[in-house]
Enzyme design. Structure first.
Site, short mmCIF file in Angstrom:
data_model
loop_
_atom_site.label_atom_id
_atom_site.label_comp_id
_atom_site.label_asym_id
_atom_site.label_seq_id
_atom_site.Cartn_x
_atom_site.Cartn_y
_atom_site.Cartn_z
N SER A 69 41.89 50.31 49.63
CA SER A 69 42.00 51.17 48.45
C SER A 69 41.21 50.69 47.24
O SER A 69 41.08 51.44 46.27
CB SER A 69 43.46 51.32 48.06
OG SER A 69 44.12 52.16 48.98
N LYS A 72 38.57 52.99 46.07
CA LYS A 72 38.85 54.19 45.27
C LYS A 72 38.25 54.09 43.86
O LYS A 72 37.91 55.10 43.24
CB LYS A 72 40.36 54.43 45.20
CG LYS A 72 40.94 54.82 46.56
CD LYS A 72 42.46 54.80 46.59
CE LYS A 72 42.96 55.17 47.99
NZ LYS A 72 44.37 54.90 48.22
N TYR A 195 36.61 59.11 53.92
CA TYR A 195 37.68 58.29 53.33
C TYR A 195 37.96 57.05 54.20
O TYR A 195 38.05 55.93 53.71
CB TYR A 195 38.93 59.14 53.13
CG TYR A 195 40.12 58.34 52.64
CD1 TYR A 195 40.20 57.92 51.31
CD2 TYR A 195 41.13 57.96 53.52
CE1 TYR A 195 41.28 57.17 50.87
CE2 TYR A 195 42.21 57.20 53.07
CZ TYR A 195 42.28 56.82 51.76
OH TYR A 195 43.34 56.06 51.32
N TYR A 247 49.94 51.45 42.20
CA TYR A 247 50.93 52.45 42.64
C TYR A 247 52.24 52.28 41.88
O TYR A 247 52.22 52.09 40.67
CB TYR A 247 51.13 52.37 44.16
CG TYR A 247 49.81 52.29 44.87
CD1 TYR A 247 48.94 53.37 44.86
CD2 TYR A 247 49.38 51.12 45.49
CE1 TYR A 247 47.71 53.30 45.48
CE2 TYR A 247 48.15 51.04 46.10
CZ TYR A 247 47.33 52.14 46.09
OH TYR A 247 46.11 52.08 46.69
N VAL A 265 45.35 47.52 50.81
CA VAL A 265 46.26 46.95 51.83
C VAL A 265 45.59 45.89 52.70
O VAL A 265 46.26 45.24 53.50
CB VAL A 265 46.91 48.02 52.74
CG1 VAL A 265 47.91 48.86 52.00
CG2 VAL A 265 45.88 48.86 53.46
O1 DON Z 1 44.73 55.30 53.40
C1 DON Z 1 45.30 54.27 53.69
O2 DON Z 1 46.47 54.24 54.00
C2 DON Z 1 44.49 52.98 53.66
N1 DON Z 1 43.18 53.22 54.15
C3 DON Z 1 44.35 52.44 52.26
C4 DON Z 1 45.63 52.26 51.59
C5 DON Z 1 45.60 51.19 50.58
O3 DON Z 1 44.81 50.28 50.57
C6 DON Z 1 46.73 51.23 49.66
N2 DON Z 1 46.77 50.03 48.91
N3 DON Z 1 47.51 49.28 48.56
#
Ligand code: DON
Length: 311
Positions: A69, A72, A195, A247, A265
């Site tokens: 993420s 983003k 994405y 978040y 993540v």
């Molecule tokens: O879309 C997702 O679930 C993962 N590719 C990215 C989520 C993410 O990194 C949220 N971060 N803390």
């Protein structure tokens, strides 16, 4: 060019690294993306790229990890360059107070995601970058990160991208729901493909800190003097990182660290000390909100040593 800080950045990263030794392995590695589940949780890296041209690193700062993420922030910068303020008709600017992949909030708010840094918002951002061919947008995002990191070796981990495509049912739900509300213009499969690939970009702390430098210096990539975005946009991206970058734990991050930051993540966090430096930390174990547990601790330690909190 901002004034040089009198701080010894090498000494600071060495101390932060040493102080994390007893915490290594804390948290839980993301296992909902199978290719991330195998990572050794005891790794830790930190890198600082300062606006006055210094780089300081400690630990596993040259090990590549999945930025997830954190991507983003960079697609938001690209989308603002492409569509400008029209973006805000399709995505909000308020913290979500919800998990990063929450579906319920999107239904309540009729397909307008709360902000560009939650998954639903990031899918809309990705949609604005699409002009037909998803492969071209994936190339554009990769080229942008290579340019910002000043490193042509930045690339996408195809195994992670595929792994996520195979298991990304929640993201597919969000994308379909956005499309049903008229807030996704491209094909759902194309938006998801871009994405998943942007999230699968593999970068080290050194590369990520370097890539974030324009956000610390009014939109200018200080080592090259190139303008990446306007000063106003850089300021606004920082504001969104501060209020939405972690978040439903964004308040806690502001309380403990006090810097604009964006987590992923994969265990990486990009933090910006405005007019001073861009900082990347990485440690794979996550806390309950999905943010690197040791990464947040390390940044907390860093601001106590540097006084860089914006508060
Ligand atoms: O879309 C997702 O679930 C993962 N590719 C990215 C989520 C993410 O990194 C949220 N971060 N803390």
């Amino acid at each position: 060019m901002p004034m040089a800080d009198a701080l010894d950045l090498d000494e600071i990263v060495t101390r932060v690294h040493a102080d994390m030794a007893t915490h290594l392995g804390r948290g839980k590695v993301a296992d909902y993306i199978p290719a991330l589940a195998r990572i050794d949780p005891r790794q830790f890296g930190i890198a600082i790229a300062s606006c006055d041209g210094r780089t300081a690193m400690a630990g596993d700062a040259d090990t590549g990890f999945s930025i997830q993420s954190v991507s983003k922030v960079f697609t938001l910068a690209l989308a603002l360059e492409k569509v400008g303020a029209r973006l805000w008709k399709r995505v909000g600017r308020e913290p979500s107070g919800s998990r990063f992949n929450s579906i319920v909030q999107l239904e309540h708010e009729k397909g307008i995601p709360r902000n560009p840094l939650i998954n639903a918002g990031a899918l809309v951002i990705t949609d604005t970058l699409l002009d037909g061919d998803p492969g071209k947008v994936i190339e554009q995002i990769t080229a942008f990160l290579r340019r910002l990191a000043d490193d042509a070796s930045v690339s996408i981990d195809e195994e992670v991208a595929e792994s996520e495509a195979e298991t990304g049912f929640r993201n597919a739900s969000l994308a379909n729901f956005l499309r049903a509300n008229g807030n996704l213009h491209g094909a759902v499969a194309d938006v998801l493909s871009v994405y998943f690939h942007q999230c699968a970009l593999r970068m080290s702390c050194r590369q990520l800190a370097r890539a974030g430098l324009f956000l610390a210096d009014h939109g200018v990539d200080s080592p090259t003097g190139e303008r990446v975005t306007t000063a106003t946009r850089a300021r606004r991206i920082n504001a969104l990182m501060m209020t939405c970058g972690h978040y439903d734990a964004s308040g806690d991050f502001a309380f403990r660290v006090g810097l604009p930051g964006k987590s992923g993540v994969g265990g990486g966090i990009l933090a910006i000390a405005p007019r001073r430096a861009s900082i990347a930390v990485w440690s794979p174990g996550l806390n309950a909100a999905g943010n690197s547990e040791v990464g947040v601790l390390a940044l907390e330690r860093l601001v106590s040593l540097t006084g860089w909190s914006i508060f």
